[in-house]
Design a protein around this motif. Sequence first.
Motif, PDB file in Angstrom:
ATOM      1  N   CYS B 117       0.842  -1.207   0.000  1.00  0.00           N
ATOM      2  CA  CYS B 117       0.000   0.000   0.000  1.00  0.00           C
ATOM      3  C   CYS B 117       0.872   1.249   0.000  1.00  0.00           C
ATOM      4  O   CYS B 117       0.580   2.235  -0.697  1.00  0.00           O
ATOM      5  N   LEU B 118       1.964   1.203   0.779  1.00  0.00           N
ATOM      6  CA  LEU B 118       2.877   2.348   0.863  1.00  0.00           C
ATOM      7  C   LEU B 118       3.528   2.609  -0.492  1.00  0.00           C
ATOM      8  O   LEU B 118       3.603   3.758  -0.961  1.00  0.00           O
ATOM      9  N   VAL B 119       3.990   1.521  -1.157  1.00  0.00           N
ATOM     10  CA  VAL B 119       4.628   1.660  -2.474  1.00  0.00           C
ATOM     11  C   VAL B 119       3.626   2.230  -3.473  1.00  0.00           C
ATOM     12  O   VAL B 119       3.964   3.087  -4.300  1.00  0.00           O
ATOM     13  N   ALA B 120       2.360   1.772  -3.375  1.00  0.00           N
ATOM     14  CA  ALA B 120       1.328   2.268  -4.295  1.00  0.00           C
ATOM     15  C   ALA B 120       1.146   3.772  -4.106  1.00  0.00           C
ATOM     16  O   ALA B 120       1.115   4.528  -5.088  1.00  0.00           O
ATOM     17  N   ALA B 121       1.068   4.213  -2.848  1.00  0.00           N
ATOM     18  CA  ALA B 121       0.900   5.642  -2.583  1.00  0.00           C
ATOM     19  C   ALA B 121       2.098   6.425  -3.112  1.00  0.00           C
ATOM     20  O   ALA B 121       1.954   7.489  -3.727  1.00  0.00           O
ATOM     21  N   TYR B 122       3.319   5.858  -2.927  1.00  0.00           N
ATOM     22  CA  TYR B 122       4.518   6.541  -3.405  1.00  0.00           C
ATOM     23  C   TYR B 122       4.492   6.670  -4.926  1.00  0.00           C
ATOM     24  O   TYR B 122       4.838   7.720  -5.476  1.00  0.00           O
ATOM     25  N   LEU B 123       4.059   5.577  -5.613  1.00  0.00           N
ATOM     26  CA  LEU B 123       4.035   5.601  -7.074  1.00  0.00           C
ATOM     27  C   LEU B 123       3.059   6.649  -7.590  1.00  0.00           C
ATOM     28  O   LEU B 123       3.345   7.339  -8.573  1.00  0.00           O
ATOM     29  N   VAL B 124       1.906   6.780  -6.915  1.00  0.00           N
ATOM     30  CA  VAL B 124       0.934   7.785  -7.349  1.00  0.00           C
ATOM     31  C   VAL B 124       1.522   9.176  -7.190  1.00  0.00           C
ATOM     32  O   VAL B 124       1.439  10.024  -8.087  1.00  0.00           O
ATOM     33  N   TRP B 125       2.181   9.402  -6.049  1.00  0.00           N
ATOM     34  CA  TRP B 125       2.761  10.729  -5.809  1.00  0.00           C
ATOM     35  C   TRP B 125       3.900  11.002  -6.787  1.00  0.00           C
ATOM     36  O   TRP B 125       4.072  12.116  -7.277  1.00  0.00           O
ATOM     37  N   GLY B 127       4.124  10.069  -9.749  1.00  0.00           N
ATOM     38  CA  GLY B 127       3.650  10.253 -11.114  1.00  0.00           C
ATOM     39  C   GLY B 127       3.744  11.674 -11.609  1.00  0.00           C
ATOM     40  O   GLY B 127       3.763  11.907 -12.816  1.00  0.00           O
ATOM     41  N   SER B 128       3.819  12.661 -10.694  1.00  0.00           N
ATOM     42  CA  SER B 128       3.828  14.046 -11.162  1.00  0.00           C
ATOM     43  C   SER B 128       5.174  14.455 -11.745  1.00  0.00           C
ATOM     44  O   SER B 128       5.232  15.371 -12.538  1.00  0.00           O
ATOM     45  N   HIS B 129       6.261  13.746 -11.352  1.00  0.00           N
ATOM     46  CA  HIS B 129       7.546  14.190 -11.912  1.00  0.00           C
ATOM     47  C   HIS B 129       8.378  13.077 -12.524  1.00  0.00           C
ATOM     48  O   HIS B 129       9.339  13.358 -13.230  1.00  0.00           O
ATOM     49  N   LEU B 130       8.051  11.792 -12.246  1.00  0.00           N
ATOM     50  CA  LEU B 130       8.827  10.692 -12.831  1.00  0.00           C
ATOM     51  C   LEU B 130       7.839   9.665 -13.367  1.00  0.00           C
ATOM     52  O   LEU B 130       6.648   9.912 -13.419  1.00  0.00           O
ATOM     53  N   ALA B 131       8.389   8.493 -13.774  1.00  0.00           N
ATOM     54  CA  ALA B 131       7.487   7.426 -14.204  1.00  0.00           C
ATOM     55  C   ALA B 131       6.655   6.974 -13.007  1.00  0.00           C
ATOM     56  O   ALA B 131       7.163   6.817 -11.905  1.00  0.00           O
ATOM     57  N   GLY B 132       5.368   6.777 -13.218  1.00  0.00           N
ATOM     58  CA  GLY B 132       4.474   6.387 -12.123  1.00  0.00           C
ATOM     59  C   GLY B 132       3.120   6.974 -12.397  1.00  0.00           C
ATOM     60  O   GLY B 132       2.907   7.609 -13.422  1.00  0.00           O
ATOM     61  N   GLY B 133       2.189   6.757 -11.493  1.00  0.00           N
ATOM     62  CA  GLY B 133       0.864   7.325 -11.689  1.00  0.00           C
ATOM     63  C   GLY B 133      -0.219   6.394 -11.211  1.00  0.00           C
ATOM     64  O   GLY B 133       0.052   5.422 -10.496  1.00  0.00           O
ATOM     65  N   ALA B 134      -1.451   6.724 -11.613  1.00  0.00           N
ATOM     66  CA  ALA B 134      -2.609   6.016 -11.077  1.00  0.00           C
ATOM     67  C   ALA B 134      -2.584   4.536 -11.449  1.00  0.00           C
ATOM     68  O   ALA B 134      -2.903   3.675 -10.628  1.00  0.00           O
ATOM     69  N   PHE B 135      -2.203   4.222 -12.683  1.00  0.00           N
ATOM     70  CA  PHE B 135      -2.292   2.827 -13.119  1.00  0.00           C
ATOM     71  C   PHE B 135      -1.214   1.976 -12.476  1.00  0.00           C
ATOM     72  O   PHE B 135      -1.478   0.851 -12.050  1.00  0.00           O
ATOM     73  N   LEU B 203      -5.204  14.632  -7.242  1.00  0.00           N
ATOM     74  CA  LEU B 203      -6.464  14.158  -6.638  1.00  0.00           C
ATOM     75  C   LEU B 203      -7.101  13.076  -7.505  1.00  0.00           C
ATOM     76  O   LEU B 203      -7.508  12.012  -7.007  1.00  0.00           O
ATOM     77  N   ILE B 204      -7.166  13.341  -8.820  1.00  0.00           N
ATOM     78  CA  ILE B 204      -7.786  12.372  -9.725  1.00  0.00           C
ATOM     79  C   ILE B 204      -7.011  11.065  -9.692  1.00  0.00           C
ATOM     80  O   ILE B 204      -7.589   9.979  -9.630  1.00  0.00           O
ATOM     81  N   GLU B 205      -5.678  11.181  -9.699  1.00  0.00           N
ATOM     82  CA  GLU B 205      -4.856   9.968  -9.716  1.00  0.00           C
ATOM     83  C   GLU B 205      -5.053   9.151  -8.443  1.00  0.00           C
ATOM     84  O   GLU B 205      -5.121   7.926  -8.497  1.00  0.00           O
ATOM     85  N   THR B 206      -5.143   9.839  -7.295  1.00  0.00           N
ATOM     86  CA  THR B 206      -5.341   9.109  -6.047  1.00  0.00           C
ATOM     87  C   THR B 206      -6.675   8.374  -6.061  1.00  0.00           C
ATOM     88  O   THR B 206      -6.745   7.177  -5.740  1.00  0.00           O
ATOM     89  N   ALA B 207      -7.741   9.079  -6.472  1.00  0.00           N
ATOM     90  CA  ALA B 207      -9.061   8.445  -6.514  1.00  0.00           C
ATOM     91  C   ALA B 207      -9.067   7.278  -7.484  1.00  0.00           C
ATOM     92  O   ALA B 207      -9.583   6.191  -7.173  1.00  0.00           O
ATOM     93  N   CYS B 208      -8.451   7.475  -8.656  1.00  0.00           N
ATOM     94  CA  CYS B 208      -8.461   6.417  -9.665  1.00  0.00           C
ATOM     95  C   CYS B 208      -7.621   5.231  -9.220  1.00  0.00           C
ATOM     96  O   CYS B 208      -7.988   4.082  -9.480  1.00  0.00           O
TER      97      CYS B 208
END
Lengths: 111, 235
Positions: B117-125, B127-135, B203-208
């Motif tokens: 869960c922690l890694v997932a949250a980190y990946l979403v965050w 996403g704004s500057h490196l590879a990562g994101g909602a998916f 916000l959208i990425e976290t919800a998605c």
Amino acid sequence: MITTLIYSLTGLILFGMGFFTLIIHSHPLRKILAVNVMSTGVFLILVATAYIPLGEGEIDPVPHAMVLTGIVVSVSVTALALILACRIQETSNSSLPGRKQQGEVPEESIR
Amino acid sequence: MSRTGKNHKRLDGFQRLLLLFVICMVVLLGYIIWSTPGSKPVLTGAVAQMQEYSGVESPVTAVLLNFRGYDTLLEVMVLLLAVIGTWSLTEAFFPVQRSEISPVQMGAVRLLAPVMCLVAAYLVWQGSHLAGGAFQGGAILGAAGVLMLVTELPALRTIPVLPLRIGLVFGPLFFAGIALICLLFTGDLLGYPKGAGGWLILLIETACAISIGLTLALLFAGGRPDKEFIWKNNP
């Protein structure tokens, strides 16, 4: 250039293998796997065309975004197709084509 | 046995013809790829030009959630449709707990699930500057769900259905809601107001990500929750 070519041709061969399997095998599971292999090949080609050697400019983000979209769609298609295949087997009396009849375990004993 | 015998079967006439056709197709396509002049990305310049207005630093995230946000919105809907299709076809099959979960497996789940869960949250965050994101984050969350499903945790049987349904539609509805609000305020669907793009995307990425993780885990479970189970919770 050569890196792009190697990745693209690998993707192309994957696509061809998947396409061949998709047509000659009649079992739904093999068809689903074949479509997945085909889509992997297409993703590989798309990502390879966006490849630019390090330090020679920015990457092209549009193919990357397209591949990301494609992967998600292919995951959901695979899940739905698998459920449909299971459902076909459950509701049809005969076993699925391309499968030996005598080795079949009755449905009740599995569930 | 008979299976190995089947694998060595010679191809018949039609299959040989098809093989020839596929090889011709691959060679032709290979020639096309080979003869295409070195890729000259057309859109890189356009994306780089608009990058500073997108509110995020990663070009891929900017394309996904700002320039082509419409595609991503529909993509989230595709995932939702897949779950709806699955739920309308079959029921999930949870075997009755036969034996105790082995302590090693239980320990592994206890250790791994929070870290995932922690890694997932980190990946979403990220996403704004490196590879990562909602998916990517959603995929890790889904993997955590699959891990708990294969362990057959007894707690999974007591999850009521309503929160699951709300969790499934939360991301897509939030995304669509933001899109509509943007339509009201700026006149464009998903046209974020100036300066607000960054945090709206987060916000959208976290919800998605939450919805995508739940979707993937439920697709793995393969069906709607047990019927008796729904009756018990919605009398």
